[in-house]
Write an enzyme that holds these catalytic residues in place. Structure first.
Site, PDB file in Angstrom:
ATOM      1  N   ILE A   1       0.839  -1.198   0.000  1.00 50.03           N
ATOM      2  CA  ILE A   1       0.000   0.000   0.000  1.00 50.03           C
ATOM      3  C   ILE A   1       0.875   1.249   0.000  1.00 50.03           C
ATOM      4  O   ILE A   1       2.017   1.215   0.466  1.00 50.03           O
ATOM      5  CB  ILE A   1      -0.958  -0.023   1.221  1.00 50.03           C
ATOM      6  CG1 ILE A   1      -2.104   0.970   1.067  1.00 50.03           C
ATOM      7  CG2 ILE A   1      -0.188   0.169   2.527  1.00 50.03           C
ATOM      8  CD1 ILE A   1      -3.225   0.785   2.088  1.00 50.03           C
ATOM      9  N   CYS A   2       0.337   2.326  -0.554  1.00 45.53           N
ATOM     10  CA  CYS A   2       0.992   3.636  -0.517  1.00 45.53           C
ATOM     11  C   CYS A   2      -0.099   4.685  -0.345  1.00 45.53           C
ATOM     12  O   CYS A   2      -1.152   4.388   0.219  1.00 45.53           O
ATOM     13  CB  CYS A   2       1.835   3.875  -1.771  1.00 45.53           C
ATOM     14  SG  CYS A   2       0.890   4.011  -3.303  1.00 45.53           S
ATOM     15  N   ARG A   3       0.109   5.872  -0.824  1.00 45.98           N
ATOM     16  CA  ARG A   3      -0.905   6.925  -0.685  1.00 45.98           C
ATOM     17  C   ARG A   3      -2.089   6.679  -1.619  1.00 45.98           C
ATOM     18  O   ARG A   3      -3.233   6.712  -1.217  1.00 45.98           O
ATOM     19  CB  ARG A   3      -0.281   8.299  -0.952  1.00 45.98           C
ATOM     20  CG  ARG A   3      -1.276   9.442  -0.832  1.00 45.98           C
ATOM     21  CD  ARG A   3      -0.596  10.797  -1.082  1.00 45.98           C
ATOM     22  NE  ARG A   3      -1.593  11.839  -1.181  1.00 45.98           N
ATOM     23  CZ  ARG A   3      -2.216  12.185  -2.295  1.00 45.98           C
ATOM     24  NH1 ARG A   3      -1.964  11.559  -3.439  1.00 45.98           N
ATOM     25  NH2 ARG A   3      -3.105  13.145  -2.299  1.00 45.98           N
TER      26      ARG A   3
END
Length: 100
Positions: free
Chosen positions: A62-64
């Site tokens: 996951i990231c932004r």
């Protein structure tokens, strides 16, 4: 092609899964708010930290927004890891966040 999971499906599975959640945002972004249980593994450090990961473990990434995590999944898959991108990233996360 990078495997992807919709946020709705991921939210139903996590943390009931044995997969590990890797958050590939930078440390300051992670500290500002992350999913409980996530490990911070910045994309900028990923290639030098691969030895810290277990090839037998499945990973959600996951990231932004989902772009960096998709890139990270591509790197991980080339190295033989089972990695799935979490679509929408933290912008789509409907749950609580932890802050450091």
């Amino acid at each position: 092609m990078v495997k992807t999971i919709a946020m709705e499906d991921f939210y139903q599975k996590y943390p009931l899964t044995t997969a590990v959640l890797l958050d590939v945002r930078e440390p300051d972004e992670f500290a500002a708010g992350h999913v409980a249980g996530a490990r911070n593994f910045p994309l900028s450090q990923l290639s030098t930290r691969l030895a810290e990961l277990d090839p037998a473990t499945p990973y959600y990434v996951i990231c932004r927004s989902g772009r960096r995590s998709a890139n990270a999944c591509g790197v991980l898959e080339v190295q033989g890891f089972d990695a799935t991108n979490v679509a929408g990233g933290m912008l789509a996360w409907p749950g609580k966040v932890e802050k450091d």
